[in-house]
Every structure is written in C-alpha cells, then in structure tokens.
Design an enzyme around this catalytic site. Sequence first.
Site, short mmCIF file in Angstrom:
data_model
loop_
_atom_site.label_atom_id
_atom_site.label_comp_id
_atom_site.label_asym_id
_atom_site.label_seq_id
_atom_site.Cartn_x
_atom_site.Cartn_y
_atom_site.Cartn_z
N HIS A 71 -12.47 -8.44 27.80
CA HIS A 71 -12.80 -9.86 27.84
C HIS A 71 -11.62 -10.68 27.36
CE1 HIS A 71 -13.39 -10.34 23.42
NE2 HIS A 71 -13.80 -9.08 23.47
N ASP A 73 -12.09 -14.02 26.69
CA ASP A 73 -12.56 -15.10 25.83
C ASP A 73 -12.42 -14.70 24.37
OD1 ASP A 73 -14.70 -13.22 26.28
OD2 ASP A 73 -16.09 -14.64 25.35
N ASP A 104 -8.52 -8.83 19.38
CA ASP A 104 -9.83 -8.81 20.05
C ASP A 104 -9.87 -9.86 21.16
OD1 ASP A 104 -12.49 -8.41 20.66
OD2 ASP A 104 -13.25 -9.42 18.88
N GLU A 139 -17.94 -12.72 26.52
CA GLU A 139 -18.33 -11.61 25.65
C GLU A 139 -18.61 -12.08 24.23
OE1 GLU A 139 -18.03 -8.06 23.01
OE2 GLU A 139 -16.88 -9.93 22.94
N GLU A 140 -17.87 -13.08 23.78
CA GLU A 140 -17.98 -13.51 22.39
C GLU A 140 -19.16 -14.44 22.14
OE1 GLU A 140 -16.53 -12.17 20.14
OE2 GLU A 140 -14.48 -11.59 20.64
N GLU A 168 -11.65 -2.52 23.45
CA GLU A 168 -12.01 -3.17 22.19
C GLU A 168 -11.23 -2.53 21.03
OE1 GLU A 168 -13.73 -5.73 21.50
OE2 GLU A 168 -15.21 -6.09 23.07
N HIS A 357 -11.12 -11.80 14.48
CA HIS A 357 -11.96 -12.95 14.11
C HIS A 357 -11.50 -13.62 12.81
CE1 HIS A 357 -15.70 -11.89 16.76
NE2 HIS A 357 -14.57 -11.51 17.34
#
Length: 384
Positions: A71, A73, A104, A139-140, A168, A357
């Site tokens: 992903h 995003d 990520d 995805e997030e 991931e 994150h």
Amino acid sequence: MTDALTITRDLIRCPSVTPADAGALGVLEALLKQAGFTTHRVTFSEPGTADIDNLYARIGTEGPHITFAGHTDVVPPGDEASWSLPAFSGEVKDGYIYGRGAVDMKGGIACSVAAALDYLRDHGSQPKGSISFLITGDEEDVSINGTIKLLQWAADRGETFDHCVLGEPSNQEVMGDCIKIGRRGSQSGTLIVEGKQGHVAYPHRASNPVPDISRLIVALSDEPLDNGSAQFQPSNLEFTTVDVGNTATNVIAGIARAKFNIRYNDCHTQESLRALVEQRLAKACGNRIRAHIDWLPSNSDVFLTKPGPFTDLAVAAIEEVTGRKPELSTTGGTSDARFISSYCPVIEFGLVGQTMHQIDERASVADIATLTKIYRGILDRYFA
C-alpha cells in the site's frame, strides 16, 4: 542494480495520506510500464467512503505467478514541527531516509519493484512465469476500496496467483529476524448492560448498571479463551472503553456500555468465537443482569500460510543475505494479508518496523539495499 533508495524517496515525496494518492501510484506505474509490465489503474467506490485509486501490473502470462502486494497510503504525519526533517521530504541523514511511509511501507514497495526490474534486466525482460504487483491506496484507513476489491477485480478477469509477498515491515529488531506467515483474527463488539435510571438518593427505585457491567467485564476478561496453538499465541479479549453517557453525580445511569476487541487464533472461527463469548456472558448474567453484545462486522479472520516450499524458499533467501534464520511468526495486528490469503499463500516480509507511524519515521539505507537483495533472491529461487 535499480536504485530502491531513489524509488523510496520519490514515493515519500508524494504526501499520500489516506485517501489521497498524491502521485504515488503514478511513480510506480511509470517504472513498471517502462519495464514491460501491463498496468491497470482501477478506482473503487463505496457509499460514504472516498474513492480509492489502485494499481495492478503484470508481466508474463504463464505460471508460476508471484505477486508483490503493498500500500502506498500512509497515516498522517502528526505534528510536523516535531520532525527532525520534513515529513514528506525523503531526505537522507546519518544513514537513514526520513519520511512518513519510509518503513510502512513505501520502502518495501520500492525494494520489490527494484528487485523485479533487476531480475527482468538479467533475464531478457521476461520471467520464467509471471510477476505482478497489487498496490492499493486504502490500507491505513477502512480498507474497503483497496486490496479486497482489487483481488476480486483481478479474479473476475481470470487472474490467478500462486504465491504472494506482502512487503509490510515484519522485522522486529534487525533485517532477517522475522517472517509473518499468519495473523490472528480481529473481532470487536460492545457489551451493553441495561439498568433503570433513577435518583442516587433512592437506589431502590433504580437499577445501577455500573456494578453489573464491572462484574461482567471481569468475568469475560479473567477466563482464557484458549491456550494457544502450534503456530499462534493465546487469543486475548481486551476491554477498551466503558461509558454510561452520564455527566450528573446525582443520577444513576440507565445503561452502560463497554467496547472490546478480541484477537483470536486458529482455535476459533468467527462464529464459534462469538458463540463462546455469548455463552460465558449468559452464565455470568444469570437470571438477574440484563445484558447483550452488539457485534461489529469484521473482515479480519484468522489465517495461516503453512510452512512449506514457499516459506523455505524465502527463509533461504533471507539467510543467504543476512546470515540469520528468521522466525516464522503470527504475532502482531491485521494487514491486507488477511484478504490475500483467500486467493493464494502469502508471507509478509519487509523492513524493520520500529519507527512506523512515529514522528521521524525512517528506514536504514543499508536495510533498503538488504531487502532489495532478499527480494531478488526470492525471485531467483522462485523461477529457478
């Protein structure tokens, strides 16, 4: 070797906070088209949600077919003033590339693309089978208009996948320490206890749900759901909020609610898990407490890719590059692998996830080079 670091930088510079694409898929599509991939940009919609752009690219028409998923995003950067470097700069400092998504998982995607392009360059621009990329921008957040629909779209076109690598950030401390071969399921719900509202000075005219919900929380939390299984740790039920919707100190609330989440292993299905919790609730309530559970819909069922030739192949590639034999793990939260597992065996292997994150999310430049070599090793073995 194709420069995965440059691709990572170019992706980070696209501020693709869900649901925005901000040009990220275009970066990948241009690279893959130039290498001979047939590409498709597919937008999915759902009432009440943002439209999401997705990318599917494939080269080759025969099997075996390996797909790299991911992903583009990212989560919001938070307080950008707290970052050492701008959150979407992709700047390199002291051996690390900084930016939201570096770990990520834009770095992982960049490494898989670089590895595939290098493999094709060394094999006459055609694999001994097929290589594809399943890349989403959803995805997030709610994960409604992303991988789950892209897989169905591909299946409707007659596409089949033999194996998948999801990039991931699987490693815990250093490159090569962990491959994810499964994930626990996730089920959320709300425990609701019905009482009777009244004045605190006249408790005999009311029924206070707060002591009752407290007893039920203890009853549901204290007894283990299981003892784990060969590949999974024990399931766990965690209460996360308790609320009575009452701001007054002289009023007994009429209803109490407690939200919870269960991370469950392969001892259960979604249906059997719900039945077990409902059974325990009924026992704890007896004939006195009035309570029920509102279950939230869940698309996060437990899955496992059983160890075998594909995991052995990945372990060998990792061990050759890093000198480490990775743990085959099922720990952690949910990912899009839960959707992919319905179509083909899937493993998760990417960068080290320590800063994902976080403020100052960053990936080691050396780790990006290492991951690219590992992905190349997987391709070499897959098509040997």
